[in-house]
Design a protein around this motif. Sequence first.
Motif, PDB file in Angstrom:
ATOM      1  N   LYS A 129       0.835  -1.203   0.000  1.00 26.12           N
ATOM      2  CA  LYS A 129       0.000   0.000   0.000  1.00 26.12           C
ATOM      3  C   LYS A 129       0.869   1.252   0.000  1.00 26.12           C
ATOM      4  N   SER A 132       2.713   1.818  -3.325  1.00 29.20           N
ATOM      5  CA  SER A 132       1.842   2.342  -4.382  1.00 29.20           C
ATOM      6  C   SER A 132       1.956   3.862  -4.447  1.00 29.20           C
ATOM      7  N   TYR A 133       2.021   4.499  -3.273  1.00 29.37           N
ATOM      8  CA  TYR A 133       2.173   5.955  -3.230  1.00 29.37           C
ATOM      9  C   TYR A 133       3.585   6.380  -3.641  1.00 29.37           C
ATOM     10  N   HIS A 134       4.590   5.565  -3.303  1.00 25.84           N
ATOM     11  CA  HIS A 134       5.964   5.894  -3.716  1.00 25.84           C
ATOM     12  C   HIS A 134       6.059   5.910  -5.249  1.00 25.84           C
ATOM     13  N   ARG A 136       3.736   6.407  -7.400  1.00 27.33           N
ATOM     14  CA  ARG A 136       3.016   7.564  -7.912  1.00 27.33           C
ATOM     15  C   ARG A 136       3.899   8.814  -7.821  1.00 27.33           C
TER      16      ARG A 136
ATOM     17  N   LEU B 124      -5.725   2.760  -4.966  1.00 23.37           N
ATOM     18  CA  LEU B 124      -4.593   3.001  -4.094  1.00 23.37           C
ATOM     19  C   LEU B 124      -3.561   3.833  -4.841  1.00 23.37           C
ATOM     20  N   GLY B 125      -3.078   4.865  -4.172  1.00 21.89           N
ATOM     21  CA  GLY B 125      -2.099   5.724  -4.827  1.00 21.89           C
ATOM     22  C   GLY B 125      -2.744   6.700  -5.777  1.00 21.89           C
ATOM     23  N   GLU B 126      -4.055   6.624  -5.896  1.00 20.18           N
ATOM     24  CA  GLU B 126      -4.799   7.463  -6.837  1.00 20.18           C
ATOM     25  C   GLU B 126      -5.170   8.776  -6.154  1.00 20.18           C
ATOM     26  N   MET B 127      -4.762   9.896  -6.735  1.00 24.78           N
ATOM     27  CA  MET B 127      -5.026  11.165  -6.069  1.00 24.78           C
ATOM     28  C   MET B 127      -5.907  12.084  -6.927  1.00 24.78           C
ATOM     29  N   CYS B 170      -6.768   7.493   1.332  1.00 25.72           N
ATOM     30  CA  CYS B 170      -7.189   6.094   1.288  1.00 25.72           C
ATOM     31  C   CYS B 170      -5.976   5.188   1.426  1.00 25.72           C
TER      32      CYS B 170
END
Lengths: 248, 171
Positions: A129, A132-134, A136, B124-127, B170
Motif C-alpha cells: 500500500k 503504491s504511493y511511492h 506515484r 490506491l495511490g490514486e489522487m 485512502c
Amino acid sequence: MNKDLHNYIIQLGDNSLILGHRISEWCGHGPVLEQDIALTNIALDHVGQARMYYQLAATMEPGKTEDDYAYLRTVTEYKNLLLLEQENKDFGYTIARSFYYDQFHLLILRVLKSCGNKDLSEIAAQAYKEVSYHCRFSSDWVKRLGDGTEESHRRIQRALDEFFPYTAEFFAPSEADNYMAGKYGVDLSKLSSQWSVIVENIVREATLTMPTTPYPQLGGKQGRHSEKLGFILTELQYMQRTYPNSTW
Amino acid sequence: MVNQSSIREQLSTEIQDIYNVLDTVLDPEVPVLTVVDLGIIRNVRKENGTIQVDICPTYSGCPALDVIAIDIKFALDQACFTNSKVNYILDQPWTTNWISEDGKRKLKEYGIAPPQGSPDKGQLGEMDKTIICPICDSKNTEMISAFGSTACKSLYRCKDCLEPFDYFKCH
C-alpha cells in the motif's frame, strides 16, 4: 535456521534501510517544503519496512534483535542493491533512483503478498500500500522533470542514464533469490519484462529516452559494495559503535 | 463451581469495559480519533490473567505506534487493568475502511477531510478524485502534495474558501 530464507529477508530489509537512510538525508534540504515533507514521509515508510523485516529475521536467529542487523553489521554483510546506496546528488538523481526501484519494489511485493510464506506475505501486504504511493510520487516527478524545462529534462535524463546499469541487479538472482523462486515461486526472471514495459512507458511519456547499457553493475546482494555504503554505515552506526549497547 | 456460560458473560463484560477504556486513548497525531475509531484495535482477550491487546500499524514507519502502545498500557493501568500486554500484528493490513463512521465525522469536524472512496485495487495511490473541503464542503479543491504532515495525510487547498486542509488518504 533456514539460511537462504534468512538471507532473503535480510536482503529485503537492507534495501529498505539503505534507501530509507539515503532519502532521509533530504530532511531539511528539500527543494520546496512540500517535497521535503514527501521525501521524509517516504524515508519513514522504508525504515519502518526495514524494521519489520529485521524483526522477522531476528525471530529466526536466537539472541538477535532488529538493532543487531542495522547497527552491528559491516559493509560486506549488507545485501542491499547497489543502486540504493548511490548518492542523492541532486533532486533528479534522487528521483531517478527511486523511480527505477519503486517500480521493481511494487512488482516484487505483489508477488510476495500472495506467496506461501505467511510472515513475508503479511509484511508485503502492508508495504504494498505504501509503495503504491511511492510509485506515484517518483513517476510523476520523472514526467514533470522530463517534460519541464530544458534544464530539468537534461538533468533527469543524465540521472536515468547514469543509474540504469544498476537496474540489472534487480533481476540477477542471488542464492537466496533462487531459493525463493524454487520454494515460493518468487521468480525474478518473470518480472524483468514487466518492469521494462512499465518503466519505458513512463520514460516515453516524460519525453525522455530509455537508456541502454552493456555493462551491468552487480554485487550488492553478495556484499560487494561501493565505498559509498561505508559512509552511510559510518553515520548510521555511529552511536552504537561509539557507545556500545546504548539505548534510548 | 461456576458454569461456563457465566464465565463467558463475566469475561465479555470485562472485555467490554476494556474497550471502553481503549475508546479514551487518542491517536497522538490526530488527537480527535480514539484508537477504536481508527480501527487499529484488532483483538482484546484475557489469557492466563493477562489482558492481551492486539494492535496493527497504520503505516509501517508510523512513529506514533510505540506511543500508542504506551498510552494504551497507561490507560489500562489507570483503570486498574494492571496486567496487560500490547502486541503488534500485521494480518490483515490496516485500511482506512476500518475508520468508524463516528471517526470520519470527528475527522471532518477537526478540519481533516476523511478518506473518500475505497482503497481497493485501482484506487490506491490514486489522487485524482475530487476531495471535498472539510470546511466549506466545496468540491473545487486541488492537491498541493500527496504527502502531508504525517504519513497518513495529503495536503490540499480549497479554491473556494482558500483554506489549505489535510486529507486522510485512502490506504
